[in-house]
Design an enzyme around this catalytic site. Structure first.
Site, mmCIF file in Angstrom:
data_model
loop_
_atom_site.group_PDB
_atom_site.id
_atom_site.type_symbol
_atom_site.label_atom_id
_atom_site.label_comp_id
_atom_site.label_asym_id
_atom_site.label_seq_id
_atom_site.Cartn_x
_atom_site.Cartn_y
_atom_site.Cartn_z
ATOM 1 N N ASP A 116 0.841 -1.194 0.000
ATOM 2 C CA ASP A 116 0.000 0.000 0.000
ATOM 3 C C ASP A 116 0.882 1.254 0.000
ATOM 4 O OD1 ASP A 116 -2.116 1.677 0.284
ATOM 5 O OD2 ASP A 116 -2.876 0.771 2.131
ATOM 6 N N SER B 116 3.874 -6.356 2.423
ATOM 7 C CA SER B 116 2.564 -5.947 2.930
ATOM 8 C C SER B 116 1.419 -6.348 2.000
ATOM 9 C CB SER B 116 2.596 -4.438 3.197
ATOM 10 O OG SER B 116 1.485 -4.049 3.933
ATOM 11 N N ASP C 274 3.837 -5.810 14.354
ATOM 12 C CA ASP C 274 4.950 -5.014 13.800
ATOM 13 C C ASP C 274 4.621 -3.526 13.785
ATOM 14 O OD1 ASP C 274 3.296 -4.542 11.596
ATOM 15 O OD2 ASP C 274 4.552 -5.621 10.173
ATOM 16 N N HIS D 146 6.867 -2.337 10.471
ATOM 17 C CA HIS D 146 6.287 -2.803 9.205
ATOM 18 C C HIS D 146 7.078 -2.344 7.965
ATOM 19 C CE1 HIS D 146 2.926 -4.406 6.954
ATOM 20 N NE2 HIS D 146 2.835 -3.285 6.259
#
Ligand SMILES: *[C@@H]1O[C@H](CO)[C@@H](O)[C@H](O)[C@H]1NC(C)=O
Ligand SMILES: *[C@@H]1O[C@H](CO)[C@@H](O)[C@H](O)[C@H]1NC(C)=O
Ligand SMILES: *[C@@H]1O[C@H](CO)[C@@H](O)[C@H](O)[C@H]1NC(C)=O
Ligand SMILES: *[C@@H]1O[C@H](CO)[C@@H](O)[C@H](O)[C@H]1NC(C)=O
Ligand SMILES: *[C@@H]1O[C@H](CO)[C@@H](O)[C@H](O)[C@H]1NC(C)=O
Length: 407
Positions: free
Chosen positions: A35, A192, A356, A388
């Site tokens: 994202d 992700s 995370d 992350h």
């Protein structure tokens, strides 16, 4: 031993070593971003300026819309950006389109540039570097940009149900990369959301195709079961860690993205007894999305959730070799607590669990559920205390990726 035969013996050894070394081909890698992890370009020819007379109406060329730091430096600039960058959801066709007079394209498919750096000036790795650190290291290991390491960017605002064009491009890119690299199987490396995009793709592909073209699937920080952060995006918005961005101003973009609905916590990972949102008048769990979207006055959000909630299924494995990498040990939102004054337009206080910092541990470790569901091995590598996004930047992670790729 005579000198001549000694020398030819040395030469033989060298040629064996050299020959082996030459044959030790690095597996080609295709990077799929998460994202916000790629540049997006826009071109404007709008019927009106939009929210402010200072908003640009017409541009001659495509320009980098995401990320353009100047777009979010002032509230008015942010409003102009939001007006152009949001998607328009049609609740009859269940598809999204661009605002009137906005054309969008994702540059650099097949190349690494637009997934390495989010701006065309490479100023700060921390701010605008994405896959840059990983690719710079890969080049040191012998990789060649756009040949043995390639990028597959996509419009990260959309979910896989609206990405059929991308998926046929990705399929061709994988086959081409295999061919130009002497029929070497391709490694897919996702971060992700990118991992869910890949999983959906692999789930649609015939097994013979995967056996032929895919070497392995390396997953960094994948939210296999969604993330509570997207609940906050829907309710109150998120400032994307940019100091000048007001979360509430960004909310309409975040709500307009089917990928936000796609990433809501899944009822396969959160129990219907667990409170996700503690609001003044009621609590919401994964079983209450309809009520939630009604109460935040965004009923289309529920339709977008319905469109996307079953695109991936924790019981449907990729059926290729998997290296599942994630980090834990950081406080990560589990429940969002809103006071009367905060609900829903202000930022809530989180009650945390392990994760995370963006994705809960229970979601990150979703890959482990495939262990009994597929023949191909699942390798797990857990890191501690890495955020992350920093999974793309930390040396320990990059060293581990090297150990997978460079044999
Ligand atoms: C669909 O969108 C229209 C126009 O925005 C709105 O009036 C209608 O209530 C929406 N329907 C549903 C089921 O959300
Ligand atoms: C890879 O492709 C990008 C975009 O076309 C280009 O800017 C870059 O110079 C290429 N890199 C190499 C090493 O060919
Ligand atoms: C391609 O693979 C074949 C068979 O493994 C090998 O003999 C050849 O050297 C390889 N070529 C290159 C350019 O790596
Ligand atoms: C949800 O919680 C209830 C009560 O704690 C428990 O009995 C049930 O097994 C849980 N369901 C899932 C899917 O974990
Ligand atoms: C919401 O849940 C919390 C605990 O999770 C509880 O203390 C509170 O009373 C609940 N609120 C409502 C309105 O049910």
């Amino acid at each position: 031993m005579q000198a001549a035969s000694f020398i030819s013996w040395i030469l033989l050894i060298l040629s064996v070593i050299g020959g082996n070394y030459g044959k030790q081909q690095l597996p080609p890698v295709i990077l799929v971003p998460g994202d916000g992890g790629t540049r997006i370009e826009g071109k404007l020819n709008k019927p009106s300026h939009g929210p402010h007379v200072t908003c640009t109406k017409v541009t001659k060329h495509y320009y980098t819309m995401w990320v353009r730091i100047f777009s979010v430096l002032t509230p008015a600039a942010t409003d102009c950006f939001v007006a152009n960058f949001r998607l328009i959801y049609n609740n009859k066709t269940h598809t999204t389109s661009y605002p009137d007079g906005v054309d969008i394209r994702v540059p650099g498919f097949g190349n690494t540039e637009s997934v390495e750096w989010l701006t065309d000036f490479h100023i700060s790795k921390k701010l605008v570097g994405y896959y840059a650190m990983i690719v710079q290291n890969m080049v040191k290991w012998g990789y060649v940009r756009n040949k043995t390491v390639r990028g597959a960017p996509y419009d990260f605002r959309k979910a896989p149900n609206e990405m059929s064009g991308y998926y046929s491009q990705l399929s061709k890119l994988i086959e081409e990369t295999y061919t130009i690299n002497n029929n070497s199987k391709v490694v897919l490396l996702g971060h992700s959301l990118g991992n869910l995009v890949i999983l959906y793709f692999l789930n649609q592909k015939p097994q013979e195709w995967k056996d032929k073209f895919i070497g392995s699937f390396v997953t960094l920080a994948a939210p296999w079961g969604g993330s509570v952060k997207t609940v906050k995006m829907q309710a109150s918005g998120d400032d994307m860690n940019i100091a000048t961005v007001k979360a509430l101003r960004a909310r309409s973009v975040q709500r307009s993205m089917p990928s936000s609905a796609f990433l809501l916590p899944s009822d396969q990972f959160w129990n219907k007894t667990e409170v996700l949102i503690q609001a003044p008048t009621r609590n919401y769990t994964v079983g209450d999305y309809k009520q939630f979207f009604t109460d935040i006055n965004f009923p289309d959000g529920y339709l977008m959730r319905k469109d996307t909630e079953n695109l991936v299924n924790p019981r449907k494995p990729p059926n290729v070799e998997v290296h599942c990498l994630y980090s834990y040990g950081l406080p990560t939102a589990k429940t969002l607590v809103y006071t009367k004054d905060e609900w829903p337009d202000k930022q809530p206080k989180p009650i945390n669990e392990d994760g995370d910092h963006t994705v809960s541990l229970r979601s990150l470790e979703g890959c482990l559920r495939w262990k009994t569901l597929q023949k191909q091995p699942i390798y797990l590598k857990r890191f501690h205390g890495i955020k992350h996004l920093d999974m793309l930047k930390e040396d320990v992670v990059i060293d581990y990726i090297k150990s997978i790729l460079v044999k």
